[in-house]
Write a protein that holds these residues in place. Structure first.
Motif, PDB file in Angstrom:
ATOM      1  N   ILE A  93       0.860  -1.186   0.000  1.00  8.49           N
ATOM      2  CA  ILE A  93       0.000   0.000   0.000  1.00  8.49           C
ATOM      3  C   ILE A  93       0.895   1.235   0.000  1.00  8.49           C
ATOM      4  CG2 ILE A  93      -1.674   1.367   1.299  1.00  8.49           C
ATOM      5  CD1 ILE A  93      -2.910  -1.159   2.326  1.00  8.49           C
ATOM      6  N   ASN A  94       0.639   2.132  -0.924  1.00  8.28           N
ATOM      7  CA  ASN A  94       1.395   3.378  -0.996  1.00  8.28           C
ATOM      8  C   ASN A  94       0.622   4.513  -0.343  1.00  8.28           C
ATOM      9  OD1 ASN A  94       3.599   2.340  -2.383  1.00  8.28           O
ATOM     10  ND2 ASN A  94       2.606   2.644  -4.383  1.00  8.28           N
ATOM     11  N   ILE A  95       1.318   5.289   0.447  1.00  4.54           N
ATOM     12  CA  ILE A  95       0.731   6.486   1.055  1.00  4.54           C
ATOM     13  C   ILE A  95       1.026   7.646   0.113  1.00  4.54           C
ATOM     14  CG2 ILE A  95       0.624   7.943   3.096  1.00  4.54           C
ATOM     15  CD1 ILE A  95       1.883   5.604   4.653  1.00  4.54           C
ATOM     16  N   GLU A  96       0.029   8.043  -0.655  1.00  3.75           N
ATOM     17  CA  GLU A  96       0.247   9.074  -1.661  1.00  3.75           C
ATOM     18  C   GLU A  96       0.394  10.454  -1.036  1.00  3.75           C
ATOM     19  OE1 GLU A  96      -3.008   8.575  -4.352  1.00  3.75           O
ATOM     20  OE2 GLU A  96      -1.878   7.136  -5.567  1.00  3.75           O
ATOM     21  N   LYS A  97      -0.378  10.702   0.019  1.00  2.57           N
ATOM     22  CA  LYS A  97      -0.218  11.946   0.778  1.00  2.57           C
ATOM     23  C   LYS A  97      -0.787  11.731   2.174  1.00  2.57           C
ATOM     24  CE  LYS A  97      -4.501  14.314  -0.657  1.00  2.57           C
ATOM     25  NZ  LYS A  97      -5.061  15.572  -1.170  1.00  2.57           N
ATOM     26  N   ALA A  98      -0.277  12.526   3.109  1.00  2.23           N
ATOM     27  CA  ALA A  98      -0.750  12.444   4.488  1.00  2.23           C
ATOM     28  C   ALA A  98      -0.711  13.841   5.084  1.00  2.23           C
ATOM     29  CB  ALA A  98       0.109  11.487   5.308  1.00  2.23           C
ATOM     30  N   THR A  99      -1.779  14.203   5.775  1.00  3.04           N
ATOM     31  CA  THR A  99      -1.903  15.540   6.359  1.00  3.04           C
ATOM     32  C   THR A  99      -2.377  15.420   7.797  1.00  3.04           C
ATOM     33  OG1 THR A  99      -2.417  16.557   4.226  1.00  3.04           O
ATOM     34  CG2 THR A  99      -3.093  17.761   6.195  1.00  3.04           C
ATOM     35  N   GLY A 100      -1.746  16.180   8.679  1.00  2.00           N
ATOM     36  CA  GLY A 100      -2.167  16.262  10.069  1.00  2.00           C
ATOM     37  C   GLY A 100      -2.437  17.708  10.439  1.00  2.00           C
ATOM     38  N   ILE A 101      -3.445  17.934  11.264  1.00  2.00           N
ATOM     39  CA  ILE A 101      -3.818  19.286  11.694  1.00  2.00           C
ATOM     40  C   ILE A 101      -3.827  19.308  13.211  1.00  2.00           C
ATOM     41  CG2 ILE A 101      -5.608  21.064  11.605  1.00  2.00           C
ATOM     42  CD1 ILE A 101      -6.505  19.542   8.948  1.00  2.00           C
ATOM     43  N   GLU A 102      -3.143  20.287  13.795  1.00  3.00           N
ATOM     44  CA  GLU A 102      -3.031  20.377  15.254  1.00  3.00           C
ATOM     45  C   GLU A 102      -3.080  21.839  15.677  1.00  3.00           C
ATOM     46  OE1 GLU A 102      -3.118  20.057  18.931  1.00  3.00           O
ATOM     47  OE2 GLU A 102      -3.098  18.171  17.800  1.00  3.00           O
ATOM     48  N   ILE A 103      -4.026  22.155  16.544  1.00  4.06           N
ATOM     49  CA  ILE A 103      -4.219  23.539  16.977  1.00  4.06           C
ATOM     50  C   ILE A 103      -3.242  23.959  18.076  1.00  4.06           C
ATOM     51  CG2 ILE A 103      -5.958  22.950  18.735  1.00  4.06           C
ATOM     52  CD1 ILE A 103      -7.435  25.520  17.963  1.00  4.06           C
ATOM     53  N   ASP A 104      -2.823  23.014  18.928  1.00  2.00           N
ATOM     54  CA  ASP A 104      -1.947  23.321  20.055  1.00  2.00           C
ATOM     55  C   ASP A 104      -0.501  23.445  19.569  1.00  2.00           C
ATOM     56  OD1 ASP A 104      -0.162  22.908  22.366  1.00  2.00           O
ATOM     57  OD2 ASP A 104      -1.996  22.456  23.472  1.00  2.00           O
ATOM     58  N   SER A 105       0.105  24.600  19.794  1.00  2.00           N
ATOM     59  CA  SER A 105       1.450  24.853  19.264  1.00  2.00           C
ATOM     60  C   SER A 105       2.497  23.928  19.868  1.00  2.00           C
ATOM     61  CB  SER A 105       1.851  26.318  19.490  1.00  2.00           C
ATOM     62  OG  SER A 105       1.821  26.629  20.870  1.00  2.00           O
ATOM     63  N   LEU A 106       2.296  23.488  21.126  1.00  2.00           N
ATOM     64  CA  LEU A 106       3.263  22.573  21.738  1.00  2.00           C
ATOM     65  C   LEU A 106       3.311  21.243  20.991  1.00  2.00           C
ATOM     66  CD1 LEU A 106       2.808  23.027  25.605  1.00  2.00           C
ATOM     67  CD2 LEU A 106       4.816  23.578  24.241  1.00  2.00           C
ATOM     68  N   TYR A 107       2.131  20.661  20.753  1.00  2.00           N
ATOM     69  CA  TYR A 107       2.072  19.396  20.030  1.00  2.00           C
ATOM     70  C   TYR A 107       2.474  19.593  18.570  1.00  2.00           C
ATOM     71  CZ  TYR A 107      -0.432  17.542  24.085  1.00  2.00           C
ATOM     72  OH  TYR A 107      -0.783  17.154  25.349  1.00  2.00           O
ATOM     73  N   PHE A 108       2.038  20.717  17.973  1.00  2.00           N
ATOM     74  CA  PHE A 108       2.382  20.984  16.575  1.00  2.00           C
ATOM     75  C   PHE A 108       3.890  21.072  16.384  1.00  2.00           C
ATOM     76  CE2 PHE A 108       3.758  24.321  13.643  1.00  2.00           C
ATOM     77  CZ  PHE A 108       3.385  23.754  12.437  1.00  2.00           C
ATOM     78  N   ASN A 109       4.559  21.879  17.214  1.00  2.00           N
ATOM     79  CA  ASN A 109       6.011  22.057  17.061  1.00  2.00           C
ATOM     80  C   ASN A 109       6.759  20.740  17.275  1.00  2.00           C
ATOM     81  OD1 ASN A 109       5.868  24.808  16.479  1.00  2.00           O
ATOM     82  ND2 ASN A 109       5.840  25.370  18.644  1.00  2.00           N
ATOM     83  N   TRP A 115       8.615  14.591  12.833  1.00  2.00           N
ATOM     84  CA  TRP A 115       8.409  14.052  11.491  1.00  2.00           C
ATOM     85  C   TRP A 115       9.093  14.918  10.429  1.00  2.00           C
ATOM     86  CZ3 TRP A 115       6.578   9.354  11.898  1.00  2.00           C
ATOM     87  CH2 TRP A 115       5.672   9.021  12.908  1.00  2.00           C
ATOM     88  N   SER A 116      10.135  15.635  10.809  1.00  2.00           N
ATOM     89  CA  SER A 116      10.731  16.643   9.937  1.00  2.00           C
ATOM     90  C   SER A 116      11.278  16.073   8.637  1.00  2.00           C
ATOM     91  CB  SER A 116      11.839  17.393  10.679  1.00  2.00           C
ATOM     92  OG  SER A 116      12.859  16.489  11.081  1.00  2.00           O
ATOM     93  N   ASP A 117      11.762  14.827   8.664  1.00  2.00           N
ATOM     94  CA  ASP A 117      12.343  14.255   7.457  1.00  2.00           C
ATOM     95  C   ASP A 117      11.343  13.387   6.708  1.00  2.00           C
ATOM     96  OD1 ASP A 117      12.164  12.241   9.300  1.00  2.00           O
ATOM     97  OD2 ASP A 117      14.062  11.282   8.740  1.00  2.00           O
ATOM     98  N   ASP A 118      10.089  13.506   7.085  1.00  2.00           N
ATOM     99  CA  ASP A 118       9.064  12.658   6.505  1.00  2.00           C
ATOM    100  C   ASP A 118       8.221  13.475   5.535  1.00  2.00           C
ATOM    101  OD1 ASP A 118       6.857  10.191   8.030  1.00  2.00           O
ATOM    102  OD2 ASP A 118       7.786  10.307   6.064  1.00  2.00           O
ATOM    103  N   TYR A 119       7.159  12.833   5.012  1.00  2.00           N
ATOM    104  CA  TYR A 119       6.301  13.481   4.040  1.00  2.00           C
ATOM    105  C   TYR A 119       4.956  13.878   4.648  1.00  2.00           C
ATOM    106  CZ  TYR A 119       9.620  11.903   0.529  1.00  2.00           C
ATOM    107  OH  TYR A 119      10.749  11.703  -0.212  1.00  2.00           O
ATOM    108  N   LEU A 120       4.848  13.853   5.947  1.00  2.00           N
ATOM    109  CA  LEU A 120       3.617  14.267   6.606  1.00  2.00           C
ATOM    110  C   LEU A 120       3.520  15.793   6.588  1.00  2.00           C
ATOM    111  CD1 LEU A 120       1.103  13.657   8.363  1.00  2.00           C
ATOM    112  CD2 LEU A 120       2.603  13.798  10.364  1.00  2.00           C
ATOM    113  N   LYS A 121       2.453  16.291   6.001  1.00  2.00           N
ATOM    114  CA  LYS A 121       2.215  17.731   5.953  1.00  2.00           C
ATOM    115  C   LYS A 121       1.397  18.116   7.179  1.00  2.00           C
ATOM    116  CE  LYS A 121       0.580  21.318   2.779  1.00  2.00           C
ATOM    117  NZ  LYS A 121      -0.040  21.566   1.441  1.00  2.00           N
ATOM    118  N   ILE A 122       1.903  19.061   7.973  1.00  2.00           N
ATOM    119  CA  ILE A 122       1.261  19.407   9.238  1.00  2.00           C
ATOM    120  C   ILE A 122       0.880  20.879   9.239  1.00  2.00           C
ATOM    121  CG2 ILE A 122       1.423  19.338  11.747  1.00  2.00           C
ATOM    122  CD1 ILE A 122       3.682  17.334  11.482  1.00  2.00           C
TER     123      ILE A 122
END
Length: 520
Positions: A93-109, A115-122
């Motif tokens: 199974i290929n992950i063509e795109k992945a997106t995460g949304i987080e309102i809290d800046s602590l968890y977001f940062n 996941w900085s070297d990954d393809y997850l768009k946050i």
């Protein structure tokens, strides 16, 4: 961006287990910086990874595609994304795109760095205010369980307007934030998208959950609801019972089957039952399934509501400030005319029949009184200096609490008449023991909102006026109501705690009470 190569990267480095251990430690470290009250206020309860994998595995099975576009609308540090990586690591199974949304800046940062070297768009944003950046065929979420009184009126109006515009559904102002998350996700979904929402099971029973149920039955194709055993809570720090709601972004006009499962896991539930959509359209309490049968025609069933008007006890705004023992009242020099007797909480009331003294006070080891002053602040200041001083001592702290600050005068109490019949609002029980207690109150004491107050309707009240002793027969009739009759209408929370609201208690069948009242 094509993410097909990322699975191979993790296979090659063989660091999936270490990766997840590091993510869990990161989550734990951030959680430690927040008090439990703060996390409850903002609905921040991290998904245990084993649970995330169970849910992700089932979601991928339902999706049944070799290309995934994944959305996690309340990312945290990315438990579901990590589960997605592990579940797709050994299959094609290929992950063509992945997106995460987080309102809290602590968890977001933290997630952004992790996941900085990954393809997850946050995105560091509020999901309910964000416009879609595309369509997704797999959405898995543990949305924030934020109760309605933590949502401002302005924000509620915005959210309700958005839901109405997107789905055509009206939402109650009592809805928790997780309801809006689910309803506003619709515009992010590709045709045929699979969605799995880990959320409180209470939506299946409460009035504000009607909007979610309407959406599930009319706007999408409801596939399954798996409810976890509240005795084995999936969250150590949450006070709710959990379920996972599965649906597909398609509309079926014909009747269809929905699976309800309970306890165990998705692949090995302890109980499972198929329920028709047509049944769910008329059933008000979905948590009946899979354990209980479909209800038969209820028109001829006698209920508590046939004999009683039921109200919650009064909400003082601050029991510690407004409810005092007589010794403290005398010590402060306060006028007893401003106080009325009140029962202690059900937890501290060890008897089910409260006797009375000649003054109407309950015969209890400790007697409590509610401060119930109807005078204006100016009148109190001019005529009752001791009471004025006491009120001043609570003005800043108690006066700023939610209930008090929304009153015309912060210390004015709701009006409640005493009643002979009460029941506890919550409790734990089993097949042989009811989760709530029915209490006979022979005193003039009123009750707080840890009780429900049962006021006899006209026919029953007339019978009591003619023969006051029949209150004992009525009380006996209430106490014969079986535990499962109560649980048919009650809500279930974490730790198998049951709660019942006035409208729910009114629907409880009561054959024993009917038999008593028939001989009046």
């Amino acid at each position: 961006m094509d993410m097909g190569t990322q699975n191979n990267r993790f296979k090659k480095t063989e660091n999936m287990i270490d990766l997840e251990k590091n993510r869990e430690q990161l989550q734990f470290d951030i959680d430690k910086t927040k008090s439990i009250d703060e996390r409850r206020k903002f609905g921040q309860f991290a998904t245990p990874f084993d649970l995330a994998r169970e849910i992700m595995s089932y979601g991928l099975e339902l999706l049944n595609k070799n290309a995934v576009s994944f959305l996690e609308p309340s990312l945290g540090t990315g438990a579901f994304y990590s589960a997605l990586l592990q579940e797709t690591n050994s299959i094609d199974i290929n992950i063509e795109k992945a997106t995460g949304i987080e309102i809290d800046s602590l968890y977001f940062n933290a997630a952004k760095l992790f996941w900085s070297d990954d393809y997850l768009k946050i995105y560091n944003a509020d999901f309910t205010h964000l416009s879609p950046d595309g369509k997704y065929n797999l959405l898995i979420a543990n949305p924030p369980y934020v109760r309605h009184h933590y949502i401002s009126q302005e924000e509620k109006k915005y959210l309700c307007d958005c839901v109405k515009q997107e789905t055509g559904i009206d939402v109650s102002g009592l809805a928790g934030l997780y309801c809006y998350f689910l309803l506003l996700s619709h515009k992010w979904l590709a045709p045929g998208a699979i969605c799995g929402w880990l959320m409180p099971s209470e939506f299946m029973d409460v009035n504000y959950g009607l909007a979610v149920k309407k959406y599930l039955l009319n706007n999408v194709h409801l596939l399954r609801i798996h409810r976890y055993n509240p005795d084995n809570s999936k969250f150590d720090d949450a006070l709710v019972s959990s379920c996972v709601v599965w649906f597909k972004n398609e509309v079926l006009n014909d009747d269809y089957d929905v699976e309800f499962s309970y306890d165990g896991t998705h692949s090995s539930p302890l109980k499972s039952k198929i329920i028709k959509k047509s049944v769910l359209l008329s059933e008000r309490k979905w948590t009946r399934f899979p354990e209980k049968e479909i209800r038969t025609n209820e028109k001829n069933i006698t209920t508590i509501g046939d004999y009683f008007t039921i109200k919650r006890g009064l909400a003082t705004g601050d029991n510690h400030f407004f409810i005092l023992e007589k010794e403290k009242i005398e010590k402060l020099g306060l006028d007893m005319s401003f106080f009325k007797p009140v029962l202690p909480s059900p937890r501290n009331l060890k008897i089910d029949c409260v006797e009375t003294d000649t003054d109407g006070n309950p015969k209890l080891e400790k007697q409590y009184y509610l401060l119930d002053c109807r005078l204006s602040e100016n009148e109190v200041h001019e005529k009752y200096p001791d009471l004025w001083n006491y009120l001043q001592s609570g003005m800043l702290e108690t006066g700023s609490k939610y209930i008090c600050k929304n009153r015309k005068t912060w210390y004015l109490q709701e009006h409640r008449q005493a009643t002979r019949f009460l029941c506890s609002y919550m409790g734990r029980g089993n097949k042989n023991k009811s989760p709530i207690r029915f209490i006979l109150n022979l005193s003039n004491a009123i009750a707080t909102n840890s009780y429900l107050m049962l006021y006899p309707k006209e026919r029953l009240q007339q019978a009591i006026s003619n023969n006051p002793d029949i209150v004992f027969q009525i009380w006996k009739g209430l106490r014969t109501i079986a535990a499962d009759e109560i649980e048919d209408e009650a809500r279930v929370y974490g730790g198998d705690l049951k709660k019942i609201e006035p409208k729910e208690l009114a629907k409880v069948s009561c054959k024993g009470l009917f038999e008593v009242c028939n001989i009046l």
